[in-house]
Design an enzyme around this catalytic site. Structure first.
Site, PDB file in Angstrom:
ATOM      1  CG  ASP A 139     -24.748   8.483  -9.547  1.00 53.55           C
ATOM      2  OD1 ASP A 139     -25.455   7.954  -8.673  1.00 53.55           O
ATOM      3  OD2 ASP A 139     -24.156   7.823 -10.430  1.00 53.55           O
ATOM      4  CB  ILE A 140     -19.397   7.600  -8.884  1.00 52.17           C
ATOM      5  CG1 ILE A 140     -19.094   8.219  -7.524  1.00 52.17           C
ATOM      6  CG2 ILE A 140     -18.103   7.196  -9.578  1.00 52.17           C
ATOM      7  CD1 ILE A 140     -18.457   7.258  -6.538  1.00 52.17           C
ATOM      8  CD  GLU A 194     -23.744   4.257  -7.859  1.00 50.53           C
ATOM      9  OE1 GLU A 194     -24.303   3.973  -8.940  1.00 50.53           O
ATOM     10  OE2 GLU A 194     -23.842   3.542  -6.848  1.00 50.53           O
TER      11      GLU A 194
END
Length: 226
Positions: free
Chosen positions: A104-105, A147
């Protein structure tokens, strides 16, 4: 059939009929008439085969293109969520020696709020390129939503999966993302899980990977947890 197959079949048929006509001593005139009428029928059949093959190739091309568009996420050019889950389920059933990476960003909402959603799209594109560069051709790399990304690693134990995950984390951390005169640096949090006999199904594997990802965020982000 192919044009070559059609040609072979027609030559065989005509030759066989001519052979029979000679055995039964059919007059030469009738033989000539047969051959005269065979030529236009042969050309007609050739045209039909050619047209049908062309139509079939076009249909196959359209079907392949539609399948491609239905399977690929338009922004990241990775597998979309549905296609990734379908293929991942198949791999889970066939290949037990696999590992799963979920990432995950970090603080992606902050990027969108500060620079706008177009900038967020650029970030997703850049990170997607990193994922493709750092994984192998037979790995399943997908954008699961927003994301969040998932990677299925066939024939990979936890040790090797951790090495791949660390390479991804470091590559993202070193990215210089340019957008409208600004240079952005982002990081990712990553969860890694190796498939084991006690994991009952693919959904459970994904949940465990998500749990590792959540722990990586809890520990301060920009790290890998297995």
């Amino acid at each position: 059939i192919t044009n070559k197959m059609y040609l072979v079949m027609e030559i065989f048929q005509v030759s066989f009929v001519v052979f029979l006509m000679k055995i039964y001593r059919v007059p030469v005139q009738q033989l000539e008439i047969f051959l005269t009428f065979s030529i236009p029928f042969f050309l007609y059949g050739w045209a039909v085969v050619t047209i049908n093959r062309k139509a079939a190739v076009e249909m196959y091309g359209n079907a392949h293109q539609n399948y491609f568009y239905m399977s690929i996420d338009g922004l990241s050019h990775l597998l979309n969520r549905r296609s990734w889950y379908d293929k991942g389920q198949g791999l889970f059933t066939q290949e037990k020696g696999l590992s799963f990476i979920m990432l995950d960003i970090d603080h992606f909402k902050r990027v969108n709020d500060t620079y706008g959603h177009e900038c967020g799209d650029v970030v997703i594109e850049k990170i997607s390129s990193v994922l493709l560069e750092q994984t192998r051709d037979y790995d399943l790399v997908g954008r699961l939503g927003g994301e969040e990304f998932g990677i299925i690693l066939p024939h990979t134990d936890k040790h090797d999966a951790l090495e791949i995950a660390q390479r991804i984390r470091e590559a993202v951390e070193q990215l210089n993302i340019s957008y409208e005169g600004n240079t952005l640096h982002v990081t990712v949090s990553i969860g890694v899980i190796e498939n084991r006999a006690e994991i009952p199904n693919f959904g459970a594997l994904v949940k465990l990977g998500d749990k590792c990802l959540y722990e990586a965020k809890e520990r301060g982000r920009n790290q890998v947890v297995s």
